[in-house]
Motif scaffolding. Sequence first.
Motif, PDB file in Angstrom:
ATOM      1  N   SER A 163       0.829  -1.212   0.000  1.00 41.54           N
ATOM      2  CA  SER A 163       0.000   0.000   0.000  1.00 41.54           C
ATOM      3  C   SER A 163       0.862   1.260   0.000  1.00 41.54           C
ATOM      4  O   SER A 163       0.576   2.220  -0.731  1.00 41.54           O
ATOM      5  N   ALA A 164       1.918   1.259   0.802  1.00 38.19           N
ATOM      6  CA  ALA A 164       2.798   2.424   0.838  1.00 38.19           C
ATOM      7  C   ALA A 164       3.524   2.609  -0.488  1.00 38.19           C
ATOM      8  O   ALA A 164       3.696   3.735  -0.963  1.00 38.19           O
ATOM      9  N   ALA A 165       3.951   1.506  -1.111  1.00 34.77           N
ATOM     10  CA  ALA A 165       4.651   1.615  -2.392  1.00 34.77           C
ATOM     11  C   ALA A 165       3.743   2.178  -3.479  1.00 34.77           C
ATOM     12  O   ALA A 165       4.159   3.034  -4.275  1.00 34.77           O
ATOM     13  N   TYR A 166       2.499   1.715  -3.515  1.00 33.43           N
ATOM     14  CA  TYR A 166       1.557   2.241  -4.499  1.00 33.43           C
ATOM     15  C   TYR A 166       1.172   3.684  -4.192  1.00 33.43           C
ATOM     16  O   TYR A 166       0.963   4.493  -5.105  1.00 33.43           O
ATOM     17  N   ALA A 167       1.038   4.009  -2.899  1.00 37.54           N
ATOM     18  CA  ALA A 167       0.629   5.355  -2.524  1.00 37.54           C
ATOM     19  C   ALA A 167       1.664   6.404  -2.919  1.00 37.54           C
ATOM     20  O   ALA A 167       1.328   7.569  -3.092  1.00 37.54           O
ATOM     21  N   ALA A 168       2.904   5.993  -3.073  1.00 34.92           N
ATOM     22  CA  ALA A 168       3.947   6.946  -3.442  1.00 34.92           C
ATOM     23  C   ALA A 168       3.779   7.466  -4.865  1.00 34.92           C
ATOM     24  O   ALA A 168       4.272   8.547  -5.191  1.00 34.92           O
ATOM     25  N   VAL A 169       3.084   6.716  -5.702  1.00 39.65           N
ATOM     26  CA  VAL A 169       2.945   7.111  -7.113  1.00 39.65           C
ATOM     27  C   VAL A 169       1.501   7.361  -7.518  1.00 39.65           C
ATOM     28  O   VAL A 169       1.249   7.791  -8.645  1.00 39.65           O
ATOM     29  N   GLU A 170       0.554   7.087  -6.637  1.00 37.11           N
ATOM     30  CA  GLU A 170      -0.858   7.256  -6.971  1.00 37.11           C
ATOM     31  C   GLU A 170      -1.470   8.344  -6.103  1.00 37.11           C
ATOM     32  O   GLU A 170      -1.702   8.135  -4.911  1.00 37.11           O
ATOM     33  N   ASP A 171      -1.732   9.502  -6.656  1.00 42.44           N
ATOM     34  CA  ASP A 171      -2.437  10.567  -5.952  1.00 42.44           C
ATOM     35  C   ASP A 171      -3.941  10.268  -6.010  1.00 42.44           C
ATOM     36  O   ASP A 171      -4.444   9.715  -6.975  1.00 42.44           O
ATOM     37  N   PRO A 172      -4.699  10.675  -4.947  1.00 46.07           N
ATOM     38  CA  PRO A 172      -4.233  11.403  -3.762  1.00 46.07           C
ATOM     39  C   PRO A 172      -3.877  10.497  -2.591  1.00 46.07           C
ATOM     40  O   PRO A 172      -3.855  10.947  -1.452  1.00 46.07           O
ATOM     41  N   ALA A 173      -3.676   9.225  -2.837  1.00 51.43           N
ATOM     42  CA  ALA A 173      -3.350   8.316  -1.742  1.00 51.43           C
ATOM     43  C   ALA A 173      -2.029   8.705  -1.115  1.00 51.43           C
ATOM     44  O   ALA A 173      -1.014   8.792  -1.798  1.00 51.43           O
TER      45      ALA A 173
END
Length: 219
Positions: A176-186
Amino acid sequence: MRALLWRDIRIGIRAGGGALIGVLFFLTVVAVVPFGVGPDLNLLSRIGPAILWIGALLAALLGLDRLFQGDREDGTLDLLLMQEHPLALTVLIKCLAHWVVSGLPLVAASPLLGLFMNVEPLAIGATTLTLLVGTPAVTFIGAVGAAVAVALPRGGLLVSILVLPLAIPILVFGVSAAYAAVEDPAPFLPPFLILTAITLLFSVIGPVAAAAALRASTD
């Protein structure tokens, strides 16, 4: 404690090839994914962080059964149980040494394997950072399983069965953290902080529970 740390690191490097086997297994898992999902680079880029995390998690499980097995076979475990230092502290040092030998090479290999999966540079950096923070938790959890199975002649499979369900939250928040780094607004920070908290929690619970299991196995 410093002497024990360096002793376990040297033994881990010299014996068993744990680091090399783990990295090769990590490479194998990542390499077979394109054959299963096809040569779609966009798809590989999207699922890359998850595949890296799954491969690293499975590779980290390989050598956990050897965490205390060698000490039991040569009698070192009996000496560790009789020493004046807290056994939980000894287990913590052995976990750190095991992670340096087996877990840190997986973290170091992840950027190269991320390029192989066509993962974006930002996602590679985020995945590497989450692996750096999350993989020690797998070792701390694995210490409990290794301590439970230390008296069994073939406890490797049992360790994996015990550890894998408990490691699911680490996998979830790491990905989740890895995806959140590149997917806004997560946001990246909340799942990363939860992953950090899980590692800190198991750094306390794991050695204490493993020490109790080791004492129970000798009774």
